[in-house]
Structures are given as C-alpha cells and as structure tokens.
Design an enzyme around this catalytic site. Structure first.
Site, mmCIF file in Angstrom:
data_model
loop_
_atom_site.group_PDB
_atom_site.id
_atom_site.type_symbol
_atom_site.label_atom_id
_atom_site.label_comp_id
_atom_site.label_asym_id
_atom_site.label_seq_id
_atom_site.Cartn_x
_atom_site.Cartn_y
_atom_site.Cartn_z
ATOM 1 N N GLU A 150 4.503 4.081 -11.492
ATOM 2 C CA GLU A 150 4.088 2.678 -11.405
ATOM 3 C C GLU A 150 5.293 1.959 -10.803
ATOM 4 O O GLU A 150 6.257 1.640 -11.499
ATOM 5 C CB GLU A 150 3.734 2.116 -12.789
ATOM 6 C CG GLU A 150 2.498 2.741 -13.429
ATOM 7 C CD GLU A 150 1.166 2.239 -12.845
ATOM 8 O OE1 GLU A 150 1.182 1.462 -11.863
ATOM 9 O OE2 GLU A 150 0.111 2.642 -13.377
ATOM 10 N N HIS A 160 1.187 4.469 -7.785
ATOM 11 C CA HIS A 160 0.408 3.310 -8.241
ATOM 12 C C HIS A 160 1.286 2.066 -8.325
ATOM 13 O O HIS A 160 2.504 2.141 -8.246
ATOM 14 C CB HIS A 160 -0.178 3.575 -9.638
ATOM 15 C CG HIS A 160 -1.285 4.563 -9.644
ATOM 16 N ND1 HIS A 160 -2.595 4.208 -9.797
ATOM 17 C CD2 HIS A 160 -1.270 5.917 -9.483
ATOM 18 C CE1 HIS A 160 -3.355 5.295 -9.751
ATOM 19 N NE2 HIS A 160 -2.568 6.357 -9.556
ATOM 20 N N GLU A 182 -3.821 -3.119 -4.804
ATOM 21 C CA GLU A 182 -3.002 -1.963 -5.152
ATOM 22 C C GLU A 182 -3.291 -0.769 -4.246
ATOM 23 O O GLU A 182 -2.378 -0.057 -3.822
ATOM 24 C CB GLU A 182 -3.247 -1.570 -6.620
ATOM 25 C CG GLU A 182 -2.343 -0.435 -7.074
ATOM 26 C CD GLU A 182 -2.835 0.269 -8.334
ATOM 27 O OE1 GLU A 182 -3.647 -0.311 -9.082
ATOM 28 O OE2 GLU A 182 -2.414 1.424 -8.553
ATOM 29 N N HIS A 192 -6.424 5.177 -6.321
ATOM 30 C CA HIS A 192 -7.565 4.316 -5.991
ATOM 31 C C HIS A 192 -8.027 4.509 -4.540
ATOM 32 O O HIS A 192 -7.718 5.522 -3.943
ATOM 33 C CB HIS A 192 -7.236 2.853 -6.308
ATOM 34 C CG HIS A 192 -6.648 2.687 -7.677
ATOM 35 N ND1 HIS A 192 -7.405 2.681 -8.828
ATOM 36 C CD2 HIS A 192 -5.346 2.588 -8.086
ATOM 37 C CE1 HIS A 192 -6.607 2.555 -9.880
ATOM 38 N NE2 HIS A 192 -5.359 2.506 -9.471
HETATM 39 ZN ZN LIG Z 1 -3.384 2.279 -10.252
#
Ligand SMILES: [Zn+2]
Length: 471
Positions: A434, A372, A318, A303
């Site tokens: 993640e 992430h 995030e 992102h």
């Molecule tokens: Zn993400």
C-alpha cells in the site's frame, strides 16, 4: 463459419508500456499488420488515452478488407465484411457486433477525421493478435493465420461459398486431447500439416489443411462458432489448448497451444495420430523456469476496469496508479536479463483475484508483488505499508518495505499481516504494497507525480533484486 474473435488475447503477458503522459511518444507509433506497415495518413495516429492504447479504426479495418462507413449525424461507424457487421458510436462504450451488444473499456473517440478505438476491441472482434513493441514503438497486429504460409486470413476466411466444417475436406479430426504434457490429435484421412511457433504470447500452432471436424467431434466439442478448448490444469508449460475451424476454404483446422513461456516441441505422426510432445529436453528460450536460472517476477497491478479500487480526494483512481506503477516496475526489471517479468494486467483490464494468484502459481514465480494505494476515513492518514500473509513471505516483506519507505519518503506505517487473497493463495513469497493514501491530499498528489512513481518503481525493483540476491 466466422472465426473472427477466436484468438483469445492474453494481454497480461504484453507490456503495453506507453509513458503515462506520453501522447507524443504514442503518436509517433507505427501500426504493422502481418509484418507490413500501414500508412497512417492525415490525423490518424496511435494514441494513449489514460493508459489505453487506441488505434485508428478505419486504417486497420480497411486493410483487413472491411467496408468502413461513417454516419455523421449519429456519430456511428459501421464496419462490415461478409456477414460480420460491427457498429460503434463515438462516446459510447457499448458496441454492436452481429446484433449483439459488447462493451469496451473506453468509448471510441472522434479525432479530426478518424475514430480511434481501444486496441483490445480490434483484437477481440477482428480476431487479431496484438503485440506492442515498446522499444520500437510499434503496434504489431497479426491476423489469425499469418505465418501459416496460407496467405491472407483477412480475405481468405469467410468468403461464404464453402460454408461448413468438413465439406470438401480430405481429412477429419476425430479427437483432440492433452495428457502427460502431450497434445494428441486423431485424424482420419490425409491432412496437410503445418506447425510453427509464435511469440507475443508464446504459442505453438498446428494447422491441418484440407481438414475439417468429424460430425461426432463437432457435436460434442465445438460451440456454435466452431471453436472449443481443452482443460489443461496442472501443466506448468501450458495455459490453454484451443481449436477452431479456422478457415473454410480450404477447410483448415487450427489447434493452438498457449504456452506460459517459449517451449520447444516435437511433432510426430503415427498413422494419423499426431502428437505434439512438450517433453523435450531442449527448452526454446532461456525463459523456462527451473532450467534457465532466470527469476520469474509477477507484478500485480491491483483492481482494473469496472473495479477502480479506492478513489482519491480529487477523484483520481487507484487502478490507474497501480497500473502505472506495475508498468514502470516491469520496464525496469525487464532491462535485467536475470528476470522474466510477467504483469497480471498491462492495461485497464479486470481480473479476478484468483486469476491473479493462478498466473503466479502456474508460472511457478519466484516472487509476487501486488501494488495498491490505500484510503482511510480520516484524511490525515498518510504513509506506506507492506503486507504479508504467510510466514514464507516475511523476509520478502521486510526487504520490500525498507526500499518502499525509502523511496516514497512517506510515513513508515510498518510491515503488517493482512489476509489478502492474492498474497494468501499464491505459493511463492508474496507481498501487497500500500504505497500511500489516496484519501490524503499530499499522498494523492505524490502518488500521481511522474517523478515519485519513477522513484518508487525503482525502489520496488531494488527490493526485488535484493531479495532474490540479484544486484
Ligand atoms: Zn487496492
């Protein structure tokens, strides 16, 4: 006639690694313009605001010969030189450059007696190349023709008396092309050629003094800012070739080969056909893939900018977590000379997914790791996951996951298949981590704690080292 802003700045190769809570560290940073240190008087200082490096506008502007004016009532800074006018308003992300709106990722901030702006604005709108020296805490700024032996770009360019391409120039560029890993420049007349390498980012610069562009070339290959670029798809050494009428007095054409890593070259001239040949056997630094033995690691902070990713229970973003982690992993791996580390982004910038994959593919990277944080409908969901998409990434996924889970101490949610663009379209072993769930209160608190980030960054670095067999 204006060249300001023609230097595209490839910030992803810089590591703008201010410590996240590092106002103090950033505050003592120096600003060096064309190798001269600027004196930062009073309250003017470099700051790190949420991972964005901000610098005092007045100090830099005045040193480049801009008039800097402050209107208290409207909280507007106007900086001006010749026909270039920029207006910035404190607290507003939209600035005006020559009457056109342009946006910043963070609004200018008023400090006691100075306004600070994102370093990116300065680089893009004033045409400066920025290089952050993390070891010495120095913001290095370079004007476009610094190093060309041609004096001060800030005052030399755009003095308004010698308006157009070709006028007064002894020589003309008729054509520029790139093939077979060679840049070819066809020149009529006698040009004075000055070529040199620059780093941060790595590039080869060829200045042709007393030279303009021919009319035919201008109408076909230059935009209204008298700049243009070539498509160099498929050449691993090169990310871009760009050219511009860089200075109008004396008329100077600048051609820049943006490299993916430092590279030696040979410049020859055969009757006005200049060839910059990158097919040399000796590489410039040990960073050339395939010959140096260095492993190329691409770390991708997910992102960025207008794409915050998921938002945590207390509103933390995030994208900020991902960036902080990527910077930390990069810093750890950089200390090991076995690695060449490239971050897809090292500040709050947005990149398309395909650009992220392209960076890794162009570099022929050895591994790609995307960082992430997750979220789920249920606030109870917690833990760490590692995703792979291709068979070739499975071993990397297993190794990375072992280290990830050990470092986070969160619930082990397993190695999983996930059809994510960046791990599908990359050509080397690639994983997407993640790290934890921002929708979970405990995970969120952990993910934004400095010691957790440092520990997990070390775990990710250890995983990469183990996978690549470098311990
Ligand atoms: Zn993400």
């Amino acid at each position: 006639m204006k060249k300001f802003g023609f230097m595209a700045v490839l910030l992803f190769v810089f590591i703008l690694a201010f410590p996240h809570n590092g106002q103090a560290a950033a505050g003592s940073a120096k600003i060096v313009l064309d190798d001269k240190e600027l004196s930062l008087s009073g309250n003017a200082k470099v700051e790190n605001v949420n991972g964005n490096v901000m610098i005092p506008l007045r100090v830099v502007g005045e040193n480049l010969g801009f008039d800097v004016a402050w209107e208290k009532k409207t909280r507007t800074v106007t900086i001006q030189k010749d026909s270039k006018v920029m207006k910035l308003v404190v607290g507003q992300k939209t600035a005006e450059v020559d009457g056109k709106k342009t946006s910043m990722n963070i609004a200018p901030i008023l400090r006691t007696d100075t306004v600070i702006v994102p370093i990116r604005f300065v680089s893009e709108e004033m045409g400066l190349t920025v290089y952050w020296d993390n070891q010495k805490k120095i913001v290095n700024l370079y004007t476009p023709n610094f190093g060309s032996g041609n004096g001060d770009a800030g005052t030399g360019a755009g003095n308004g008396t010698n308006p157009d391409a070709g006028s007064g120039a002894a020589a003309q560029v008729d054509g520029i092309s790139f093939s077979d890993n060679r840049l070819m420049i066809a020149v009529t007349g006698k040009a004075k050629v000055n070529d040199f390498k620059m780093s941060g980012p790595d590039r080869i610069v060829v200045d042709l003094e007393n030279t303009g562009f021919s009319d035919t070339f201008s109408s076909a290959s230059l935009d209204q800012n008298k700049t243009g670029s070539l498509d160099v798809n498929g050449y691993p050494d090169v990310s871009k070739v760009r050219y511009s009428l860089y200075n109008s007095n004396p008329s100077t054409v600048r051609i820049v080969i943006d490299l993916n890593y430092s590279k030696n070259y040979k410049l020859t001239n055969d009757n006005g056909l200049y060839i910059v040949d990158l097919n040399t056997s000796d590489s410039g630094t040990p960073s050339k893939p395939g010959t140096s033995g260095k492993k190329i690691v691409v770390i991708d902070a997910g992102h960025g900018d207008h794409d915050p990713g998921t938002t945590g229970v207390t509103g933390k973003k995030e994208k900020d977590f991902n960036l902080a982690m990527a910077l930390k992993v990069g810093k750890i791996l950089e200390q090991d000379s076995n690695f060449e580390v490239v971050l897809t982004r090292s500040d709050d910038t947005f990149l398309e997914l395909k650009e992220r994959a392209k960076i890794a593919n162009d570099l022929k990277a050895d591994v790609f790791v995307s960082i992430h944080a997750n979220s789920a409908g249920s606030s109870a969901a917690t833990g760490s996951e590692t995703y792979y998409q291709r068979e070739a990434s499975k071993t990397l996924a297993n190794v990375m996951h072992k280290h990830l889970v050990q470092a986070t101490g969160l619930k082990d949610r397993g190695v999983r298949y996930g059809n994510f663009h960046v791990i599908r379209e990359t050509k080397m072993p690639a994983v997407l981590l993640e790290v934890g769930y921002l929708s979970n209160k405990n995970d969120e608190a952990a993910l934004f704690s400095e010691s957790f980030q440092q520990r997990v960054a070390q775990g990710i670095a250890d995983g990469i080292k183990e996978y690549l067999g470098v311990q």
